[in-house]
Design a protein around this motif. Sequence first.
Motif, PDB file in Angstrom:
ATOM      1  N   ASN A 103      36.883 -81.248  36.003  1.00 61.33           N
ATOM      2  CA  ASN A 103      37.401 -81.953  37.372  1.00 61.33           C
ATOM      3  C   ASN A 103      36.774 -81.334  38.243  1.00 61.33           C
ATOM      4  O   ASN A 103      35.601 -81.604  39.616  1.00 61.33           O
ATOM      5  CB  ASN A 103      38.716 -82.477  37.925  1.00 61.33           C
ATOM      6  N   THR A 104      37.007 -79.908  38.459  1.00 62.46           N
ATOM      7  CA  THR A 104      36.807 -78.981  39.284  1.00 62.46           C
ATOM      8  C   THR A 104      35.636 -78.685  39.373  1.00 62.46           C
ATOM      9  O   THR A 104      34.325 -78.722  40.268  1.00 62.46           O
ATOM     10  CB  THR A 104      37.686 -77.489  39.172  1.00 62.46           C
ATOM     11  N   LEU A 105      34.664 -78.269  37.912  1.00 61.91           N
ATOM     12  CA  LEU A 105      33.181 -77.959  38.151  1.00 61.91           C
ATOM     13  C   LEU A 105      32.451 -79.598  38.656  1.00 61.91           C
ATOM     14  O   LEU A 105      31.370 -79.481  38.810  1.00 61.91           O
ATOM     15  CB  LEU A 105      33.503 -77.560  36.369  1.00 61.91           C
ATOM     16  N   VAL A 106      33.333 -80.745  38.193  1.00 62.25           N
ATOM     17  CA  VAL A 106      32.749 -82.099  38.368  1.00 62.25           C
ATOM     18  C   VAL A 106      32.043 -82.134  39.825  1.00 62.25           C
ATOM     19  O   VAL A 106      31.649 -81.691  40.374  1.00 62.25           O
ATOM     20  CB  VAL A 106      32.593 -82.845  37.740  1.00 62.25           C
ATOM     21  N   PRO A 110      27.412 -80.841  38.333  1.00 63.13           N
ATOM     22  CA  PRO A 110      26.179 -80.303  38.997  1.00 63.13           C
ATOM     23  C   PRO A 110      25.069 -79.179  39.309  1.00 63.13           C
ATOM     24  O   PRO A 110      24.116 -79.404  39.579  1.00 63.13           O
ATOM     25  CB  PRO A 110      27.208 -80.713  41.245  1.00 63.13           C
ATOM     26  N   SER A 111      25.770 -78.522  38.032  1.00 62.07           N
ATOM     27  CA  SER A 111      24.490 -77.420  37.438  1.00 62.07           C
ATOM     28  C   SER A 111      23.717 -77.599  36.903  1.00 62.07           C
ATOM     29  O   SER A 111      22.783 -77.226  36.673  1.00 62.07           O
ATOM     30  CB  SER A 111      25.614 -76.286  37.384  1.00 62.07           C
ATOM     31  N   GLY A 112      23.677 -78.461  36.005  1.00 68.19           N
ATOM     32  CA  GLY A 112      23.418 -79.900  35.234  1.00 68.19           C
ATOM     33  C   GLY A 112      23.222 -79.319  33.766  1.00 68.19           C
ATOM     34  O   GLY A 112      22.445 -79.482  32.756  1.00 68.19           O
ATOM     35  N   ALA A 113      24.188 -78.188  34.033  1.00 68.22           N
ATOM     36  CA  ALA A 113      25.359 -78.528  32.373  1.00 68.22           C
ATOM     37  C   ALA A 113      25.513 -79.378  31.627  1.00 68.22           C
ATOM     38  O   ALA A 113      25.767 -80.371  32.931  1.00 68.22           O
ATOM     39  CB  ALA A 113      26.104 -77.040  33.354  1.00 68.22           C
ATOM     40  N   ALA A 146      30.231 -85.378  43.211  1.00 66.20           N
ATOM     41  CA  ALA A 146      29.525 -85.048  42.075  1.00 66.20           C
ATOM     42  C   ALA A 146      29.654 -86.642  41.812  1.00 66.20           C
ATOM     43  O   ALA A 146      31.162 -86.996  41.558  1.00 66.20           O
ATOM     44  CB  ALA A 146      29.148 -84.003  40.948  1.00 66.20           C
ATOM     45  N   ARG A 147      28.523 -87.500  41.165  1.00 65.94           N
ATOM     46  CA  ARG A 147      29.199 -88.791  39.937  1.00 65.94           C
ATOM     47  C   ARG A 147      28.400 -88.369  38.328  1.00 65.94           C
ATOM     48  O   ARG A 147      28.059 -87.098  37.917  1.00 65.94           O
ATOM     49  CB  ARG A 147      27.742 -89.358  40.983  1.00 65.94           C
ATOM     50  N   VAL A 148      29.557 -88.334  37.937  1.00 61.33           N
ATOM     51  CA  VAL A 148      29.422 -88.076  36.501  1.00 61.33           C
ATOM     52  C   VAL A 148      28.480 -88.511  35.958  1.00 61.33           C
ATOM     53  O   VAL A 148      28.500 -90.115  36.087  1.00 61.33           O
ATOM     54  CB  VAL A 148      30.691 -88.364  36.082  1.00 61.33           C
ATOM     55  N   THR A 149      27.509 -88.195  35.364  1.00 65.86           N
ATOM     56  CA  THR A 149      26.226 -88.967  34.718  1.00 65.86           C
ATOM     57  C   THR A 149      26.540 -88.907  33.023  1.00 65.86           C
ATOM     58  O   THR A 149      27.641 -87.826  32.771  1.00 65.86           O
ATOM     59  CB  THR A 149      25.415 -87.917  34.762  1.00 65.86           C
TER      60      THR A 149
END
Length: 351
Positions: free
Chosen positions: A206-209, A239-242, A213-216
């Motif tokens: 959650n923190t990283l998202v 959001p970082s693209g990972a 950000a929208r979860v994709t």
Amino acid sequence: MHSQTFTLFQLGWRLSYSHDLTLQDFEAGYPARVVGVHRNALSVLSARGAASVILSAAVEPAITVGDWLLLEMEAPRVLRLLARQSLIARIAAGSERRLQPIAANLDTLFIVTSCNDDFNLSRLERYLTLAFEAGVEPVIVLTKADLCGDVGSYLDAVRTIAPAVACVPIDATSTACAEPLAAWLGGGQTVAFVGSSGVGKSTLANTLVGSAARVTGGIREGDARGRHTTTARGMFALPSGAWVIDTPGMRELRVGAVETGMNAAFDDIERLAAQCRFHDCRHQGDRGCAVEQAVAAGTLDGRRLANYRKLQREAAQAARSTKERREHDRHYGVLNRHAQRLQREKKGRDY
Ligand SMILES: Nc1nc2c(ncn2[C@@H]2O[C@H](COP(=O)(O)OP(=O)(O)O)[C@@H](O)[C@H]2O)c(=O)[nH]1
Ligand SMILES: [Mg+2]
Ligand SMILES: [Zn+2]
């Protein structure tokens, strides 16, 4: 279904996957990554966008989250599963030996434990074995560092079992934790989390998202929060693209025949064993045993040797079934070379 599209590299494509494709393949189909697995359908993402692939017949070997497929140009049908670069598999629940692929083509496995009673060196050794067997770089993530007065002692303990493996103390509730983990969370990198319940895997996700950000990808935002719905086997973008792979299977991992992974995770014991007087030494009261001599001399932890023996017994038991052996080779055949390369890199690295 969202309409966002990704380039192949954003989806985690590596040039080495192309080695598995011929010109005819490129004419007949295109690569797509599996971001969700449902009972008889797959969610995929490709340079063409999102699609749903109906599985008509059972595909062997079973397709899993993170897999790359060659899809037919005209209709979303599976032409072929592309050779995996890494694979996390487990012994299927309710079976003794059936190996079930859980997550494919990971770059990194975050082994999550917290700076408290959850911390357990033998469990870490088990997860490290699993990561090396899978051909995936392990990173030990020490959560709840903010609640701990002596993080240094946890870092020291990790260093005794895995001196070459990165170990990152974090506060999973703080957005600041993204920074020390950024090296493994770049665009197109794929990571999965393992660790006991309560250590902070969902909190970290959650923190990283992040709230903005929208979860994709294959699972909805609610799933990333840990409210697991029926088909929550998926992969979502940060959001970082990972990409983060989150599947129920990651939560209960029983290891199969993991000799390759053990060689990497216990390379100190393997090196000592090479010096035992007898090549078939069982390191259990055998004469001239260099491993037991190291324990007696205090240079090898008796706990570590006991855990090594335990994992070895489990691995041997799993390997005993020839059916499982064949499945193991089919899943891992292409991977062992990669695992060995990781092991070499690990030895050459110095944290
Ligand atoms: N203070 C603090 N609390 C944490 C940290 N990581 C997790 N928690 C808390 O620990 C509890 C369990 O975390 P959760 O993410 O649900 O664990 P999971 O079972 O591994 O997904 C929650 O109440 C979190 O807020 C951390 O690094 N610092
Ligand atoms: Mg959770
Ligand atoms: Zn020995």
